[in-house]
Design a protein around this motif. Structure first.
Motif, PDB file in Angstrom:
ATOM      1  N   ALA A 560       0.820  -1.216   0.000  1.00  0.00           N
ATOM      2  CA  ALA A 560       0.000   0.000   0.000  1.00  0.00           C
ATOM      3  C   ALA A 560       0.853   1.266   0.000  1.00  0.00           C
ATOM      4  CB  ALA A 560      -0.932   0.004   1.207  1.00  0.00           C
ATOM      5  N   ILE A 561       2.141   1.120   0.353  1.00  0.00           N
ATOM      6  CA  ILE A 561       3.031   2.286   0.446  1.00  0.00           C
ATOM      7  C   ILE A 561       3.716   2.496  -0.897  1.00  0.00           C
ATOM      8  CG2 ILE A 561       5.010   3.262   1.677  1.00  0.00           C
ATOM      9  CD1 ILE A 561       4.301   1.312   3.992  1.00  0.00           C
ATOM     10  N   PRO A 562       3.721   3.728  -1.426  1.00  0.00           N
ATOM     11  CA  PRO A 562       4.351   3.977  -2.731  1.00  0.00           C
ATOM     12  C   PRO A 562       5.795   3.486  -2.762  1.00  0.00           C
ATOM     13  CG  PRO A 562       3.098   5.892  -2.039  1.00  0.00           C
ATOM     14  CD  PRO A 562       3.106   4.955  -0.874  1.00  0.00           C
ATOM     15  N   GLU A 563       6.188   2.932  -3.876  1.00  0.00           N
ATOM     16  CA  GLU A 563       7.532   2.379  -4.039  1.00  0.00           C
ATOM     17  C   GLU A 563       8.591   3.462  -3.840  1.00  0.00           C
ATOM     18  OE1 GLU A 563      10.178  -0.082  -7.381  1.00  0.00           O
ATOM     19  OE2 GLU A 563       8.087   0.488  -7.779  1.00  0.00           O
ATOM     20  N   GLY A 564       9.574   3.154  -3.016  1.00  0.00           N
ATOM     21  CA  GLY A 564      10.685   4.070  -2.772  1.00  0.00           C
ATOM     22  C   GLY A 564      10.388   5.154  -1.758  1.00  0.00           C
ATOM     23  N   PHE A 565       9.155   5.226  -1.250  1.00  0.00           N
ATOM     24  CA  PHE A 565       8.806   6.325  -0.345  1.00  0.00           C
ATOM     25  C   PHE A 565       9.573   6.235   0.974  1.00  0.00           C
ATOM     26  CE2 PHE A 565       6.340   8.279   3.049  1.00  0.00           C
ATOM     27  CZ  PHE A 565       6.137   9.548   2.534  1.00  0.00           C
ATOM     28  N   ILE A 566       9.639   5.029   1.557  1.00  0.00           N
ATOM     29  CA  ILE A 566      10.304   4.898   2.857  1.00  0.00           C
ATOM     30  C   ILE A 566      11.797   5.200   2.729  1.00  0.00           C
ATOM     31  CG2 ILE A 566      10.953   3.237   4.637  1.00  0.00           C
ATOM     32  CD1 ILE A 566       8.212   2.031   4.444  1.00  0.00           C
ATOM     33  N   ASP A 567      12.430   4.769   1.643  1.00  0.00           N
ATOM     34  CA  ASP A 567      13.846   5.093   1.430  1.00  0.00           C
ATOM     35  C   ASP A 567      14.045   6.605   1.342  1.00  0.00           C
ATOM     36  OD1 ASP A 567      14.536   2.433   1.430  1.00  0.00           O
ATOM     37  OD2 ASP A 567      14.419   2.224  -0.761  1.00  0.00           O
ATOM     38  N   SER A 568      13.157   7.277   0.640  1.00  0.00           N
ATOM     39  CA  SER A 568      13.255   8.736   0.509  1.00  0.00           C
ATOM     40  C   SER A 568      13.019   9.414   1.850  1.00  0.00           C
ATOM     41  CB  SER A 568      12.227   9.240  -0.514  1.00  0.00           C
ATOM     42  OG  SER A 568      12.484   8.711  -1.792  1.00  0.00           O
ATOM     43  N   LEU A 569      12.087   8.871   2.621  1.00  0.00           N
ATOM     44  CA  LEU A 569      11.811   9.447   3.931  1.00  0.00           C
ATOM     45  C   LEU A 569      13.011   9.279   4.853  1.00  0.00           C
ATOM     46  CD1 LEU A 569       9.404  10.820   5.367  1.00  0.00           C
ATOM     47  CD2 LEU A 569       8.779   8.574   6.268  1.00  0.00           C
ATOM     48  N   GLN A 570      13.665   8.123   4.752  1.00  0.00           N
ATOM     49  CA  GLN A 570      14.884   7.883   5.527  1.00  0.00           C
ATOM     50  C   GLN A 570      15.973   8.879   5.139  1.00  0.00           C
ATOM     51  OE1 GLN A 570      16.062   4.694   7.653  1.00  0.00           O
ATOM     52  NE2 GLN A 570      17.225   6.518   8.215  1.00  0.00           N
ATOM     53  N   ARG A 571      16.136   9.084   3.842  1.00  0.00           N
ATOM     54  CA  ARG A 571      17.157  10.017   3.349  1.00  0.00           C
ATOM     55  C   ARG A 571      16.852  11.448   3.788  1.00  0.00           C
ATOM     56  NH1 ARG A 571      17.127   7.970  -1.276  1.00  0.00           N
ATOM     57  NH2 ARG A 571      15.764   9.471  -2.335  1.00  0.00           N
ATOM     58  N   ASN A 572      15.599  11.813   3.720  1.00  0.00           N
ATOM     59  CA  ASN A 572      15.180  13.147   4.160  1.00  0.00           C
ATOM     60  C   ASN A 572      15.483  13.336   5.637  1.00  0.00           C
ATOM     61  OD1 ASN A 572      12.954  14.759   5.662  1.00  0.00           O
ATOM     62  ND2 ASN A 572      12.771  15.530   3.566  1.00  0.00           N
ATOM     63  N   TYR A 573      15.173  12.325   6.422  1.00  0.00           N
ATOM     64  CA  TYR A 573      15.417  12.404   7.859  1.00  0.00           C
ATOM     65  C   TYR A 573      16.913  12.495   8.152  1.00  0.00           C
ATOM     66  CZ  TYR A 573      15.708  10.972  12.749  1.00  0.00           C
ATOM     67  OH  TYR A 573      16.001  10.908  14.086  1.00  0.00           O
ATOM     68  N   ASP A 574      17.698  11.634   7.500  1.00  0.00           N
ATOM     69  CA  ASP A 574      19.141  11.629   7.731  1.00  0.00           C
ATOM     70  C   ASP A 574      19.756  12.990   7.422  1.00  0.00           C
ATOM     71  OD1 ASP A 574      18.957   9.015   8.468  1.00  0.00           O
ATOM     72  OD2 ASP A 574      19.822   8.184   6.630  1.00  0.00           O
ATOM     73  N   TYR A 575      19.378  13.556   6.297  1.00  0.00           N
ATOM     74  CA  TYR A 575      19.928  14.858   5.907  1.00  0.00           C
ATOM     75  C   TYR A 575      19.524  15.938   6.914  1.00  0.00           C
ATOM     76  CZ  TYR A 575      21.173  18.911   3.122  1.00  0.00           C
ATOM     77  OH  TYR A 575      21.736  20.096   2.691  1.00  0.00           O
TER      78      TYR A 575
END
Length: 763
Positions: A560-575
């Protein structure tokens, strides 16, 4: 006096003061009208608007000075939907703006001939919303601010007479002679006379349609009457020109009030005496009694008796007027919600039939009761699931009478988090590192948004340039805009391209979203699983735990979660946390930086090998290639090709001579530190300090251990410089970003252990 007596007296006094307001004469009503016209002349639509504004307020626009603002404001709806509610409803920013805009349009425009249907998927909280809304409307109508009036007639026996006085005397004389054998006392005869004549001086006839008292003034006389009544002020201008007051001059009283008026006028031949029998009393809305508010559930069966009356009251009216055909006291259940609210909970079963029945009423504003036409000017509200629209598709002419208002799943992450806090307690924040709880909400909301946004792609031509902060579908960006926040990581050119037209287009896409993905009930269950599994384990919940939950532990949620969204969210958080740690760690000597920049601005204008005294700092400078490189390391970074350095010097020297010195300083009178060149160099200088601030600490193995040992006895064993740096870092994270001491320690270890400085070294 006993405590019981005191308590009862106090209760009686409070009830008398707050709840019992006697009807006032028409003269008294007109005095109230002239003193407070805006509050006194209100129909249900205006009262509904005032209620919303009273509980919600004006809202806050975070960008009031932005010429491209679209008035997408932050409304605090807690007083309307949350406070004193058994089951609170949380309205996100999108829905709050949608609701307020519709209510404002309802008040300004034509108020009749519409039914407002709140449409949304199951689990979006529609029923809770409507119940709380009606509860607050009823509550508001019983306050001084929400006071409105309805008409009640007091038919004066002294004016109209029940029996002629000589008829009563003759009858009692005959009765006395016949009953002498029973030795009737004089007092008993007097009591019999009072019983016969009636102890009350009037017969009270309430208007079942809750007509406003101003409607008792004959329609063709109202403009002239109000012209005489009001002085020429702002309200009088609004009354005669604004569409919201059209009803004052357009509406007719109900047939009962109209019949009474004409019958009394025929009888007494004096309008003043007729108006002396018209009173105004506070209109008390009561959902449970169906007075002013009627709510129907799909399972509620239709009434068997559609025509209502009061036989006892009808008899008294007939006796006073001596003509049973002049005033017929009959009405329907729709009369009880005239100038009130008629609501349908879900358009199905019997409510589908009720909706169809409303077709003619909404179209004409009239309802037939036997041979009488009954006015129905109500605020019609309904709830509907999208799949139930088939109930109205058979009636195309009904479509222009319906105003749909979307009430989808929550798409504002701040509101989603507020729901978690309400259900699980506000203490849940203590179990998460800052931003992680909101990132959980972002994952949930990502399932409710469309993966493709034409509005965003038309604005952001190249989404790849924001890969550090955003996903490929720009959902993270859209979520920020839906909360009313414009991210600082947007490039300047894109910020300028965010025009009012583009922003409205982005917001308007919310009308087609929120009808799929995890429902409100789903999100609560998912959060409960997550919180129960990871909270209170002696360690704060971080992003790694969050990502593992959705990608490893609950793999059933992944589709149900868009593909790649969690990875992008992780990257956003890390930055983001990397920038927070850098911001919290670096400190600099502002005076030294200012001297460096002023010296550089001055030095680039001279040949290498010369010695000059800087006219801005007074320092004697030996201008060499090495001198300039040392300053440029702060402005450009350490690893910069010589060609780039030479080009930068040339650009700086050109701007200094053509704009900074000749225009800004000599013509505009600015100081050197107020010029655009100085501010640009200062921004570069500070940015490069921040970027490299972690480098010396990452090379020191004691730094990580000192962070772990902070606030313990072991921390005292480290040298003074490390203790000073770590204390400065931890305190800044708390002061600037609201980290607890434990949270600050854990996020620093997270940054170091995941080597985030190296990961984003070239970003």
């Amino acid at each position: 006096m006993s405590n019981i007596d005191k308590a009862l007296q106090h209760l009686s006094r409070v009830i008398s003061e707050q709840e019992h307001v006697s009807p006032i004469t028409y003269d008294g009503f007109l005095a109230e009208l002239t003193a407070k016209p805006q509050m006194t002349i209100r129909n249900v639509f205006q009262l509904f608007y005032d209620m919303i504004k009273n509980y919600v307020g004006e809202g806050m626009d975070e960008y009031p000075d932005d010429p491209e603002t679209i008035n997408y404001v932050n409304y605090d709806t807690r007083r309307l939907f949350v406070e004193n509610s058994d089951q609170p409803f949380f309205a996100d920013r999108l829905f709050a703006n949608r609701l307020v805009n519709h209510v404002e349009a309802m008040r300004r425009g034509k108020q009749q001939n519409k039914i407002y249907i709140f449409e949304g998927p199951a689990g979006s909280g529609k029923s809770t919303f409507l119940n709380n809304l009606l509860m607050k409307f009823e509550e508001y109508s019983n306050t001084e601010q929400g006071l409105t009036y309805e008409t009640v007639w007091r038919l004066d026996r002294k004016i109209l007479g029940k029996f002629a006085e000589h008829e009563v005397s003759n009858f009692l004389d005959k009765l006395a002679s016949l009953l002498d054998q029973y030795e009737l006392s004089q007092q008993q005869i007097i009591e019999a006379r009072e019983t016969l004549v009636g102890t009350q001086d009037f017969v009270e006839v309430p208007c079942p349609s809750h007509d406003h008292p101003v409607l008792m003034i004959p329609k063709h006389h109202r403009r002239a009457f109000f012209d005489d009544l009001f002085r020429n002020d702002e309200f009088k201008w609004k009354l005669f020109t604004d569409k919201e007051f059209d009803w004052v001059f357009r509406n007719n009283p109900c047939t009962i009030c109209s019949s009474l008026y004409h019958a009394l006028l025929d009888r007494v031949q004096n309008p003043v005496e007729v108006f002396s029998m018209i009173y105004a009393r506070p209109l008390r809305y009561n959902r449970r009694l169906g007075e002013g508010i009627s709510v129907y559930n799909p399972g509620d069966k239709p009434m068997r008796q559609n025509v209502l009356t009061n036989e006892q009251l009808q008899k008294r009216i007939n006796e006073l007027l001596r003509d049973s055909n002049q005033v017929r006291y009959i009405y329907s259940q729709f009369a009880k919600t005239n100038n009130g609210i008629y609501a349908l909970m879900d358009i199905k079963s019997h409510n589908a039939e009720r909706l169809i029945e409303l077709h003619n009423i909404i179209s004409e504003g009239l309802h037939k009761v036997e041979d009488i036409e009954e006015n129905v000017n109500s605020l019609f509200l309904a709830l509907m699931n999208p799949e139930d629209e088939v109930a109205i598709q058979e009636f195309p002419s009904f479509s222009d009478r319906i105003e749909f208002i979307n009430i989808p799943y929550i798409m504002d992450l701040n509101t989603e988090v507020e729901i978690y806090r309400n259900i699980f307690g506000r203490h849940i924040d203590d179990s998460f590192l800052p931003r992680v709880l909101h990132n959980f909400a972002r994952v949930i909301i990502s399932t409710r948004l469309n993966t493709k946004s034409d509005a965003l792609l038309e604005w952001i031509v190249d989404p790849e340039k924001y890969q550090l902060y955003c996903d490929q579908n720009l959902q993270i960006l859209k979520m920020e805009i839906y909360t009313g926040f414009i991210p600082k990581w947007l490039a300047e050119e894109d910020r300028k391209r965010l025009t009012a037209k583009r922003r409205r287009k982005i917001i308007s896409e919310s009308e087609m979203e929120g009808d799929h993905g995890f429902s409100g009930r789903d999100s609560i269950k998912i959060f409960n699983d997550f919180y129960s599994a990871y909270a209170n384990k002696g360690k704060l919940v971080n992003m790694s735990i969050l990502c593992n939950f959705f990608t490893k532990w609950r793999k059933d949620l992944t589709p149900a979660i868009p593909e790649g969204f969690i990875d992008s969210l992780q990257r956003n958080y890390d930055y983001t946390v990397l920038q927070e740690v850098k911001e919290s760690l670096y400190y600099y000597n502002e005076e030294q930086i200012s001297r460096d920049i002023l010296n550089y601005m001055f030095a680039v204008n001279f040949e290498h090998g010369t010695v000059e005294t800087c006219k801005y700092t007074g320092e004697k400078l030996e201008i060499t290639h090495e001198f300039l490189i040392n300053l440029e390391n702060h402005l450009l970074g350490m690893v910069v090709p010589i060609e780039r350095r030479l080009a930068f010097r040339k650009e700086t020297q050109k701007e200094y001579t053509t704009k900074t010195l000749t225009q800004e300083m000599m013509v505009e009178g600015r100081s050197a530190t107020e010029t655009g060149l100085y501010q640009s160099l200062l921004e570069r200088y500070v940015y490069n300090i921040k970027e490299k601030v972690l480098d010396p600490f990452l090379e020191n193995t004691n730094f990580r251990r000192a962070i772990k040992d902070f606030d313990t006895d072991a921390f005292k064993t480290y040298d003074k410089r490390i203790r000073s740096d770590v204390t400065f870092l931890i305190n800044n994270l708390g002061n600037k970003y609201r980290y607890t001491k434990q949270g600050a320690k854990e996020v620093c270890i997270y940054v170091i252990d995941n080597d985030l400085a190296k990961k984003f070294a070239n970003s």
